[in-house]
Design a protein around this motif. Structure first.
Motif: not given
Lengths: 337, 552, 111, 762
Positions: A326, A329-330, A332-333, A336-337
């Motif tokens: 999680k 994921q945060v 990543n979101l 945004g690289s």
């Protein structure tokens, strides 16, 4: 027929049954379950007794076994919903299924009786037991013998029993009222089915030593033509219709010369139908299933495929990301690289 | 000697309805094949292949729609054209539903995969989700053409069983599972009710065939000749009540709001259309077995059935509307309004096909037309919710849900905002949008059936509906966007926005074709010219074979 | 098996016996569904209601002297099996999340 | 079958207006408005910040007006032009009558439609021009004009429609536009609440209209006007048997349902509650929609279906209700208007009151009077609103008449003052020189000569006096007297720079209206006067409006023939057409037979005899003539009282001129101690006593009572309509407890209950 059971008596006994069930349902403190079960079964027994008396009056008393299995089925059904331990409930349900299958047998549905045992009691209920074992907290962790709170007592037993028995009262009232109005019964068409089972006829005739017939379907049954003897064997499915003067209802074979247009009684040579030239329940059901509902069979297959897929999808690990994932994921979101 | 060989052939053909039936099932077969393809595709390691699922579903639905349009009429059905028409409708709405459902399940997971490039087949639910959807749509198509109780039972189950799974897995939150449990368990109870009803119908008639060509035994012909009887009445009513679980009518409506709220918006849109249409198709078929010829003027259902439906319709409308007023969640509100819409449509069922006199409003055509309208406008409203999302807990995005979430939508996102406004107005029955024509048609049929009181109830309910639909309009059009509502952005899945926008556009554009569409629905439920219930046929079955031996 | 098998013809009173039994099972199943709070037992109760329908079908099948009812029961069994598979999977899923089989544990959605 | 019909109806279809094919380009009129809406939508999307939307709309509406006028000029009177644009719905499910539902997007242009279209497009253009300045700088400029144009489009559909469905479309459309425009200032919660209220109250009316529509279709098998009116003219329903209408309950039920729709849209008791609140919208909206056009749609509807409302041989429940409700609304709302301080609200109540006049006029069979009043009212009420709007705009939203005074003397406001005066004179009915006087008198005169209408007449007369009073109360308070004002606290979104307005009168400079506002006001003022001219042109046929109404569905059922010398409008026309045939049920036999005996027109020929039998003489004169004098006197008395209490004649007197704001405010209070005023002039006490105890107290009490009824009962009713479903919802909500087994119990219980129903009814 309207007077199968006097309505007052019916409702009285049903009310008694409702009270019995309400008592039998598990409660936290004082729970006279046995008493309740006895009352409820007694009420049902009373109903069957009245029905039985009516039946003996009319000379169509069902097989005595019926009463035994009916009471077993109802009693164990009652136990399914009253027993506080899920495993026992499932076992009692198997009991219900087994007695149901006996009742199927009494009704002449042999194939379904055994199918019920194999599929239901054998396969489905075992799955239930398995899941119950899997999903119950193991009693060893806690004090042995304790129950989960949600199993220990029933929810709204009185209201539920009232609703259930009101429903039962309505159903029985309308069904008993509807019984005499039901349309004329269809004829048992298993003999007509013979017409569509030429192989069976052939085998049966061979066993009787009547060989060499060419079998053809006709409207009344199967005609077996013996080319050598210029004879035609017609198996008549409904003798009474075939000749109104005959009163007995054994199946007979009628042998007569080919080309005869009308059959007078005098022209008919009667012969007993070969032994085994009848259609079993399983053949009937098979024919009805394959010839009558082939697409439904396909459809059932699709549903089973779907259910399998569904069970796989539901039961496997869900998309629940762990804490680390999680967080990842945060990032990543957000990142945004 | 008779031509035995020829006769044998004929007998054989009679005994195998399969050959005959399969010509009506091309659309379903295509869908089933696509289902299997999608199932397999969804397991692919290649992300490109996995993303094909949606495309394959859309193509399959389009093909199925075309094939559905070419379905030959089923002459022995009371309404031969209904199945073909509904298949086209199902395919059309189905395409939009597929577009809407894009990305419902594993957004989070797909994103992870996109980043890391690691595929874990055990944790992908992408392909299966489409498969369940197609399964359900297949079941829906099969329901519309059911001519046998067994068939109807299986088709209804095929329609609903996948939806239980869809609800449960549509979100990974606990709410999704709660919704799934409620939906499934209550659905099973509903299924038991209508199954018991089916059993009694079989008992009352001695056959499971609903409709058969003239001269053969069917439930319809037995009822026509022998009357319904208490047994048949009980069976019919229990079947109706059980099936009304699918359409969320009172008293089987309880699950609706919880399930629609718990499921993802796109799945809610699915639930509001697919099981509902299945339920109405089944109800039309079941009611057709007794027919609307029992009133004094040969123009209504049997009294008891009519009154039961009457009570259900009135209660359904009212309960749905009054509960919808109180909601804060748009999804819940739409769920209750979906109940109310079922109530409106039940009115059409009561009205029946009309008696051909002055102003023969055809209630059944009205129901189908309304279902079509409802499919579009409801999909649009849910689609807007499905198209808005914000980053939520744990990286999983949250969909818009409450009125507060869509405040000022027209300002922040005019396309979605106006979609919402148009769909809300259409749901309200605002002229000249599509929903207005749907209501117009229902009203007219109900009046022509003499159900004035019911029309008044319906009118009052339409007025009540203004309270909450206007809140949608106000929230998206008049209210100012807040920081909270600005947090919602448009989803990355453009197809969802497209599906919503197409629905809203349909709500407007189809108005111009309203006449054509109404004509089509009218054709769809036009009675079969050959379908006369032959009273002598039934007697013939039971008549004994006349003596005469081998015939010429 | 012919020991158990009744006469070929089932009369209306015999049919009434079966129907009473079937309705009784249906009602008991419904009561169980309403009172028992264990999800598995609840589903068992819907199975019982299905079984009630099956019994009625068999009885009617005998009464009408055709086999459609028996065939219907096959399909009922199929659906019962399919539903059971899904239901049990769902129950397991729920149990994993809540560690409880209590139906009342799932009442967050309301209003 | 004809023998069952009244002999009068035997004339056959010759009485229906013959239909001719109208100009095909007529569809341009609504489409131009729609194009305006689309263009403004584009401007909105492109975030245009200039005044382009206004000019587009003004231009397009102007063209629409010109086209309407061209169409009108080319109209062959005494016929109805039918223009079919395209067939919208064409369904049939059988070959016999009534087995098809078809309607066009098409127009039915008779006098009624032309009349309405002329002022809808004309006023629409003018008010758009006004709004171009008024709304300047507002953020929602384009949004406003989009809604405005959409309104004109919907109104055109409503008025021009050749079938009930298209009318219904327009009906809902104007409701929606009204809703959107009332809620234009969506940041104000009160505006949003008002918008919602308007919409919901209108829905109640719409429900009536919708049911009426369905019932019409059921009865006649068609919704097309031409077919519908042909059937009504023949007096038969649309079924196969051609059942005579006089034997059908629908004949009186349909008008009742349509009436409910009309009451909702035209803000009649008890559905009027939305209109005063609707003043939350921008003033041009109030002027166009809530004064001049949309609210008269109800009048239009009743006039359009007048043949059904006045159908002979069935009870005229609807017509009587219309008359009585109209009269009571007129009285009721004028009393409320007297107690208000917000000038826009006063205008709103006066609009309701004037609409009541129109309905009363319809109720006493004076369609010409009602239509005339619609026409004149459209001009002067738009004028009044726009003038109020100019004041509001100039004084930063100040609308309280206690806080404004003496605008006459403020530079730059002279045009507003003069036009306002003209508007007030019209509304008050200053005799002879104002159009409002003539149209109002027409209704009252008809009321007095209509059997059973005398009480309505007296109510209207009383109302006329009250109207004159409160109208001039506004005028005297706001425009006459010492200069004194207190700016409002509203800061427009525009960049006018009134932000220093809070400092009281001192630092505040009222913002005088610009050229557009002044021009529009002037044009409207001139039109208000010119409207008199229109009555007197072409006199034999009853003037311009009389002609138009005569050549419409409202006129083809001409009521009594009887008219005063000065405007024998519809009479002669009716006589020429030979179709004086509908009489009220309450009509005494003598009168009926006079009318009935073969077009002899007893009423026309011997008015005095007819009136003697029905209304009697007033002051020894024919009621018409008497009414002209009486109403003139009543109106003047009202103005006089206003002048005494609020104007130059009152309080400090003409010469004393030193009255303070405080004193003027006191005059409006019910306090027994009038304080300084008492000390100033002893002899004024008589006036004050009279004012307080004889006139003012009862009226205040009355208006308080009415106000309380308004708030508690009527408002409560409307709120209750919302409350009841909410209460039901709250009661049902526990059923959605979220517990799985609770739901199952509900399902099981439902099953049991439904099976009980089956058992009972099987």
């Amino acid at each position: 027929m309207d007077g199968l059971i006097h309505p007052a008596l019916l409702y009285l006994l049903l009310a008694l049954g409702g009270i019995g069930v309400a008592i039998a349902l598990p409660r936290p403190k004082f729970s006279p379950q046995i008493l309740g079960a006895l009352i409820a079964v007694g009420a049902f027994g009373g109903l069957f007794l009245i029905l039985g008396l009516k039946a003996s009056e009319r000379g169509e008393l069902p097989n005595f076994n019926f009463y035994i299995f009916a009471i077993i089925a109802l009693g164990s059904a009652l136990r399914v919903i009253t027993h506080p331990r899920p495993v026992y409930s499932a076992l009692y349900f198997i009991m219900t299924i087994l007695s149901s299958s006996a009742l199927y047998l009494i009704a002449g549905a042999e194939f379904m009786a055994f199918a019920l045992i194999i599929i239901y009691a054998g396969a489905i209920l075992i799955t239930y037991l398995f899941v119950i074992m899997l999903a119950s907290q193991s009693p060893s962790e806690q004090e042995p013998g304790t129950l989960s709170a949600y199993d220990a007592f029933a929810r709204e037993p009185v209201w539920a029993s009232a609703a259930g028995f009101a429903l039962l009262a309505l159903l029985t009232t309308m069904m008993f009222r509807g019984l005499p109005e039901m349309g004329p019964r269809n004829q048992f068409d298993s003999d007509a089915l013979l017409a569509q089972l030429p192989g069976k006829v052939d085998t049966a005739l061979s066993m009787e030593g009547l060989r060499g017939f060419e079998l053809t379907e006709t409207r009344e049954g199967v005609s077996a033509v013996d080319p050598a003897h210029q004879q035609v064997l017609v198996m008549v499915t409904d003798v009474a219709a075939f000749n109104g003067s005959l009163e007995h209802s054994e199946r007979v074979a009628v042998l007569f010369e080919p080309g005869a247009r009308a059959v007078a009684v005098g022209d008919v040579a009667w012969a007993a139908l070969p032994e085994g030239l009848g259609v079993d329940n399983i053949e009937n059901v098979g024919w009805e299933l394959i010839a009558g509902h082939p697409m439904a069979l396909e459809l059932a297959g699709i549903i089973l495929l779907m259910a399998m897929l569904g069970a796989v999808v539901l039961a496997r690990k869900q998309i629940e990301l762990g804490e680390d994932e999680k967080a990842q994921q945060v990032i990543n979101l957000g990142g945004g690289s | 000697m008779m031509s035995l060989a020829t006769q044998g052939m004929v007998l054989f053909a009679d005994a195998h309805p399969m050959v005959e039936k399969i010509t009506h099932l091309h659309a379903e077969i295509v869908l089933f094949i696509a289902t299997v393809v999608v199932m397999v595709l969804g397991l692919s390691h290649n992300a490109g292949m996995r993303r094909l699922c949606g495309g394959v579903s859309v193509v399959a639905l389009i093909v199925a729609g075309v094939l559905g349009a070419m379905t030959p009429d089923m002459a022995h059905m009371p309404m031969p054209g209904m199945s073909g028409f509904l298949k086209v409708v199902i395919a059309a709405v189905g395409v939009l539903l597929v577009l809407l459902i894009e990305g419902t399940v594993d957004r989070a997971y797909e994103n992870t995969v996109r980043k890391t490039g690691v595929f874990d087949g055990l944790r992908s639910t992408r392909g299966e989700f489409y498969a369940f959807m197609l399964f359900s749509l297949t079941g829906l198509m099969l329901t519309t053409g059911a001519d046998d109780l067994i068939w109807l039972f299986l088709a209804l189950e095929l329609t609903s069983l996948p939806t239980y799974v869809m609800v449960s897995i549509s979100t990974s939150r606990a709410r999704g599972q709660e919704a799934g449990v409620k939906y499934f368990f209550l659905g099973a109870m509903g299924a038991a009710m209508f199954l018991y009803g089916f059993a009694l119908l079989y008992g009352a008639s001695g056959t499971t065939v609903l409709f058969a060509p003239a001269g053969e035994v069917s439930i319809a012909s037995v009822f026509a000749s022998n009357g319904l009887g208490a047994m048949g009445m009980l069976g019919l009513v229990m079947a109706i009540i059980g099936v009304s679980f699918k359409i969320a009518a009172v008293p089987m409506h309880f699950y609706t709001a919880d399930v629609y709220e718990g499921a993802a918006s796109s799945v809610s849109a699915f639930l509001a259309f697919v099981p509902k249409l299945a339920g109405f198709a089944a109800l039309i078929l079941l009611l057709s077995t007794v027919g609307w010829t029992h009133g004094e003027l040969h123009d209504s259902l049997p009294d008891a059935v009519r009154i039961v439906l009457w009570v259900m319709a009135a209660m359904t409308m009212t309960v749905g509307n009054v509960l919808a007023i109180l909601q804060k969640s748009v999804k819940r509100m739409l769920a209750y309004s979906s109940i109310a819409h079922s109530g409106y449509m039940l009115v059409g069922l009561i009205a029946g096909p009309g008696n051909g006199g002055l102003l023969a409003g055809n209630g059944l055509a009205a129901v189908l037309f309304y279902m079509l309208c409802y499919g579009f406008m409801n999909l649009g409203a849910f689609g807007v919710l499905a198209s808005l999302e914000r980053a939520g807990m744990g990286g999983e995005s949250e969909e818009a849900e409450t009125f507060a979430d869509i405040r000022g939508l027209c300002a922040t996102n005019p396309l979605l905002g106006w979609t919402m406004v148009l769909c809300a107005l259409s749901l309200l029955g605002f002229p000249p949008l599509l929903g207005f024509f749907g209501k117009l048609f229902l009203f007219t049929s109900a009046i022509s059936a003499g159900e004035i009181l019911l029309v008044v109830v319906m009118g009052i309910n339409s007025a009540i509906a203004a309270f909450y639909y206007l809140r949608l309009v106000i929230a998206s059009f008049i209210d100012e966007p807040t920081a909270e509502s600005r947090a919602f952005g448009v989803t990355a899945f453009g197809s969802r926005v497209a599906a919503s926008a197409i629905s809203a556009a349909s709500v407007v554009v189809l108005v111009l074709a309203a006449s054509w569409l109404m004509g089509k629905t009218g054709d769809a439920v036009a009675p079969s010219p050959t379908q006369q219930v032959d009273l002598t046929a039934v007697d013939g079955i039971h008549a004994t074979i006349a003596p005469g031996g081998a015939e010429e | 098996m012919h020991l158990l098998a009744d006469s070929m013809v089932m009369g209306q009173v015999t049919l009434a016996h079966y129907l009473l039994l079937s309705a009784g099972l249906f009602a008991i199943g419904m009561i169980g569904f309403l009172t028992r709070r264990n999800l598995i037992i609840m589903f068992l109760c819907t199975e019982m209601m299905f079984q009630a329908a099956g019994l009625a079908l068999i009885a009617f099948s005998r009464y009408h002297m055709n086999h459609t009812g028996e065939v219907f029961v096959i399909f009922v069994l199929t659906i019962a099996a399919a539903e059971a598979a899904l239901a049990l999977a769902l129950v397991v899923l729920c149990f994993k999340r809540r560690e409880s089989l209590d139906a009342s544990a799932w009442s967050e959605l309301r209003g | 079958m004809f023998e069952s019909m009244p002999a009068l109806l035997g004339a056959g279809s010759a009485d229906v207006l013959p239909t001719t094919v109208g100009p095909g380009w007529l569809w341009l009129v609504p489409i131009l408005a729609l194009a305006g809406c689309v263009a403004c939508g584009l401007c909105l999307a492109m975030r245009v910040r200039t005044k382009a939307p206004a000019w587009i709309v003004v231009g397009l509406l102007g063209i629409a007006f010109v086209l309407t006028f061209m169409g009108y000029s080319g109209w062959d009177s005494a016929s109805a032009q039918v223009v079919k644009v395209f067939e919208w719905i064409g369904l049939s499910w059988g070959d016999s009558a009534g087995q098809s539902l078809s309607f066009n997007f098409g127009f039915y242009m008779d006098g009624l439609s032309w009349l309405w279209m002329l002022f809808v497009t004309g006023l629409g253009t003018l008010i758009a021009l006004y709004a171009s300045e008024y709304m300047q700088g507002d953020k929602g400029y384009a949004r406003f004009f989009a809604g405005f144009a959409l309104f004109v489009f919907s109104m055109a559909c409503l008025v021009m429609a050749d079938n009930l469905v298209l009318l219904y479309l327009g009906w809902e459309g104007v409701g929606l536009c009204s809703y959107l425009l009332i809620g234009y200032f969506y940041k104000k919660p009160s505006a949003v609440a008002a918008a919602k209220k308007a919409f919901i109250v209108n829905r109640i009316g719409d429900l009536g209209l919708a049911l009426g529509l369905f019932l019409t279709f059921v009865t006649f098998g068609t919704v097309q006007y031409d077919e519908l009116f042909a059937l009504i003219d023949q007096g038969v329903a649309g079924d196969m048997a051609r059942t005579p209408l006089s034997e059908m309950w629908q004949t009186w039920a349909i008008p009742l349902l349509l009436m409910v729709g009309a009451f909702g849209k035209s803000a009649q008791l008890p559905l009027y509650v939305w209109l005063p609140d609707a003043m939350e919208g921008p003033t041009p909206v109030s002027a166009l929609i809530h004064a001049a056009t949309m609210v008269t749609a109800g009048v239009y509807l009743v006039a359009r279906f007048f043949p059904l409302f006045a159908f002979e041989g069935v009870p005229h429940y609807a017509l009587w209700t219309v008359g009585w409700v109209g009269a009571l609304t007129a009285l009721f709302s004028s009393t409320i208007a007297m107690a208000q301080f917000d000038i826009k609200r006063i205008m709103a109540y006066s609009t309701i009151s004037q609409l009541g006049y129109m309905f009363a006029g319809l109720g006493v069979l004076s369609t010409v009077g009602a239509a005339s009043h619609v026409f004149t009212h459209a001009f002067f009420k738009a004028l009044l609103f726009l003038a109020c709007g100019a004041v509001m705009h100039g004084f930063a939203g100040q609308l309280d008449l206690r806080k404004l005074s003496g605008l006459w003397s403020v530079p730059g406001w002279r045009i507003v003052c003069v036009t306002m005066l003209i508007g007030c004179m019209n509304l008050a009915g200053v005799p002879l020189i104002t159009a409002g006087y003539w149209s109002k008198d027409m209704i009252m005169a008809e009321a007095f000569v209509t059997p059973g209408g005398q009480i309505i007449g007296w109510i209207l007369l009383l109302t006329a006096g009250l109207t004159a009073y409160y109208t001039f109360r506004v005028f005297f308070r706001v425009f006459v007297g010492p200069v004194s004002f207190e700016p409002g606290d509203e800061h427009h979104d525009d960049e006018h720079g009134h932000d220093n307005g809070h400092g009281g009168g001192g630092g505040f400079h009222p913002h005088a209206p610009g050229w557009a506002v002044n021009t529009v006001l002037a044009v409207l003022a001139l039109s208000s006067f010119a409207a008199i001219g229109l009555y007197f042109t072409d006199k034999p046929n009853g003037g311009f409006v009389g002609n138009l109404v005569g050549d419409s569905t409202a006129g083809y059922v001409t009521p009594y023939g009887h008219h005063g010398a000065d405007d024998g409008h519809d009479d002669a026309h009716a006589a020429a057409e030979g179709d004086v045939r509908f009489v009220l049920v309450a009509d005494p036999p003598a009168h009926a037979s006079g009318d009935a005996t073969g077009g002899d027109h007893g009423a026309d020929g011997t008015p005095d005899a007819a009136h003697a039998s029905s209304g009697g003489l007033i002051l020894g004169m024919d009621p018409h003539k008497a009414m002209y004098y009486i109403s003139a006197v009543v109106g003047l008395i009202g103005i006089l009282i206003a002048a005494v209490l609020h104007g130059p004649l009152g309080m400090g007197g003409l010469g004393l001129g030193t009255r303070t704001e405080a004193a003027r405010s006191k005059a409006d209070e019910l306090l027994p101690a009038l304080g300084p005023v008492a000390r100033w002039a002893q002899h004024k006490w008589y006036v004050d006593e009279f004012y307080d105890f004889l006139l003012r107290t009862p009226l205040r009490v009355l208006s308080h009572v009415f106000h309380a009824i308004d708030k508690l009962l009527v408002d409560g009713l409307v709120n209750g309509l919302g409350l009841l479903p909410r209460a039901m919802g709250s009661a049902l909500r526990p059923s959605q407890s979220g517990v799985l087994q609770g739901y199952a119990a509900g399902m099981a219980g439902g099953l049991v209950l439904l099976l009980v129903i089956v058992l009972i009814f099987m």
